[in-house]
Design an enzyme around this catalytic site. Structure first.
Site, PDB file in Angstrom:
ATOM      1  N   ASP A 181      -5.330   3.506  -7.490  1.00 28.47           N
ATOM      2  CA  ASP A 181      -4.113   3.021  -6.790  1.00 28.47           C
ATOM      3  C   ASP A 181      -3.478   1.955  -6.850  1.00 28.47           C
ATOM      4  O   ASP A 181      -4.138   0.991  -6.528  1.00 28.47           O
ATOM      5  CB  ASP A 181      -4.342   3.742  -5.253  1.00 28.47           C
ATOM      6  CG  ASP A 181      -3.153   4.692  -4.889  1.00 28.47           C
ATOM      7  OD1 ASP A 181      -2.053   4.641  -5.343  1.00 28.47           O
ATOM      8  OD2 ASP A 181      -3.418   5.141  -3.898  1.00 28.47           O
TER       9      ASP A 181
ATOM     10  N   ARG B 158     -11.394   5.689   3.690  1.00 30.98           N
ATOM     11  CA  ARG B 158     -10.374   6.531   4.659  1.00 30.98           C
ATOM     12  C   ARG B 158     -11.103   6.033   5.886  1.00 30.98           C
ATOM     13  O   ARG B 158     -10.173   5.987   6.855  1.00 30.98           O
ATOM     14  CB  ARG B 158     -10.731   7.941   4.348  1.00 30.98           C
ATOM     15  CG  ARG B 158      -9.394   8.764   4.894  1.00 30.98           C
ATOM     16  CD  ARG B 158      -9.589  10.276   4.314  1.00 30.98           C
ATOM     17  NE  ARG B 158     -10.074  10.347   2.839  1.00 30.98           N
ATOM     18  CZ  ARG B 158     -10.498  11.437   2.604  1.00 30.98           C
ATOM     19  NH1 ARG B 158     -10.945  12.408   3.192  1.00 30.98           N
ATOM     20  NH2 ARG B 158     -10.686  11.543   1.258  1.00 30.98           N
TER      21      ARG B 158
ATOM     22  N   ASP C  22      -5.447  -4.239  -7.795  1.00 26.80           N
ATOM     23  CA  ASP C  22      -4.043  -4.666  -7.139  1.00 26.80           C
ATOM     24  C   ASP C  22      -4.521  -5.048  -6.011  1.00 26.80           C
ATOM     25  O   ASP C  22      -3.365  -5.371  -5.104  1.00 26.80           O
ATOM     26  CB  ASP C  22      -3.105  -3.199  -7.363  1.00 26.80           C
ATOM     27  CG  ASP C  22      -3.373  -2.624  -6.462  1.00 26.80           C
ATOM     28  OD1 ASP C  22      -4.498  -1.812  -6.370  1.00 26.80           O
ATOM     29  OD2 ASP C  22      -2.495  -2.109  -5.365  1.00 26.80           O
TER      30      ASP C  22
ATOM     31  N   ASN D  32     -10.315  11.196  -3.976  1.00 27.68           N
ATOM     32  CA  ASN D  32      -9.538  12.220  -4.678  1.00 27.68           C
ATOM     33  C   ASN D  32      -9.355  11.614  -6.080  1.00 27.68           C
ATOM     34  O   ASN D  32      -8.422  12.270  -6.774  1.00 27.68           O
ATOM     35  CB  ASN D  32      -8.247  12.334  -3.758  1.00 27.68           C
ATOM     36  CG  ASN D  32      -8.565  12.818  -2.507  1.00 27.68           C
ATOM     37  OD1 ASN D  32      -9.238  13.981  -2.111  1.00 27.68           O
ATOM     38  ND2 ASN D  32      -7.925  12.239  -1.561  1.00 27.68           N
TER      39      ASN D  32
ATOM     40  N   ASP E 177      -9.226   0.328 -11.223  1.00 24.03           N
ATOM     41  CA  ASP E 177      -8.987   0.786 -10.105  1.00 24.03           C
ATOM     42  C   ASP E 177      -7.727   1.690 -10.227  1.00 24.03           C
ATOM     43  O   ASP E 177      -7.147   1.800 -11.210  1.00 24.03           O
ATOM     44  CB  ASP E 177      -8.331  -0.381  -8.928  1.00 24.03           C
ATOM     45  CG  ASP E 177      -7.682   0.118  -7.786  1.00 24.03           C
ATOM     46  OD1 ASP E 177      -8.491   0.916  -6.937  1.00 24.03           O
ATOM     47  OD2 ASP E 177      -6.779  -0.226  -7.373  1.00 24.03           O
TER      48      ASP E 177
HETATM   49 MG    MG Z   1      -5.544  -0.348  -5.677  1.00 25.86          MG
END
Ligand code: MG
Length: 216
Positions: free
Chosen positions: A14, A52, A173, A121, A12
């Site tokens: 972020d 989003r 996460d 992004n 992943d």
């Molecule tokens: Mg994440």
């Protein structure tokens, strides 16, 4: 699962490789402020790993706000603009602890790496932090029909790496990403977020604590 069968890694983005959590939070906060919707860091937790569009739906629900589809799409665009402006300063120093070492270790062992992110992004960010060349497969929010918690993003990544889920470790996460990994049949390593500790196969505080030699 035998620990010796790991042949690939899927990350992943972020919260695992970089943290743009504050950038997202401030961008969403400015959208919420526009409509006088109360939105704090705890509300922001619910958005982690979500697309989003789904994130915006949740924020509008928090304020009982109904808007037209056009206005909705304008807001998605605006949020992304605010966010993109704020991440332009990211650089390799913004990688989370242990990331570069693990990517280099994987490279030295000929273990291919892929990215499985809901972010549209993702490629921009990988470029900014200068790790794009480490990835043999990049599946981002543009490449899937169903976002996490659906397993599609990781299953597509596995296919691109030419491996089966049981040969791959997924690093996540967020709760939605952990579900995507587990439902897809992957071995899931939870990183950083203590709230997912019980749902993952192995938990580490940061990638510094993950030793690839134990798995491959
Ligand atoms: Mg994440």
């Amino acid at each position: 699962m035998s620990k010796t069968r790991i042949k690939g890694l899927l990350f992943d983005l972020d919260g695992v490789l970089v943290s743009t959590e504050q950038n997202h939070f401030h961008a969403w906060k400015s959208i919420a402020d526009k409509y006088q919707i109360s939105f704090d860091e705890l509300d922001n937790e619910r958005l982690k790993g979500m697309s989003r569009g789904d994130s915006l739906k949740i924020i509008l629900e928090l304020g009982d706000i109904l808007i037209s589809e056009d206005e909705f799409n304008d807001l998605l665009h605006l949020k992304n603009q605010i966010y993109l402006d704020s991440i332009q300063k990211l650089n390799q120093k913004d990688l989370l602890p242990g990331v570069l070492a693990l990517l280099n270790k994987a490279k030295s062992k000929n273990i291919p790496c892929g990215l499985g992110s809901s972010s549209k992004n993702a490629k921009t960010i990988l470029n900014l932090v200068e790790i794009e060349t480490y990835f043999d497969s990049i599946i981002d929010g543009n490449g899937v029909e169903f976002p996490k918690p659906n397993s599609e993003v990781f299953l597509n990544g596995a296919m691109e790496l030419g491996l089966t889920p049981n040969e791959i470790i997924v690093f996540e996460d967020a709760e939605s990403g952990v579900k995507a990994g587990k439902d897809g049949g992957f071995f899931v390593v939870g990183v950083g977020n203590i709230h997912i500790k019980k749902s993952v196969d192995v938990f580490v505080s940061s990638l510094l604590d993950f030793n690839l030699d134990e798995y491959a």
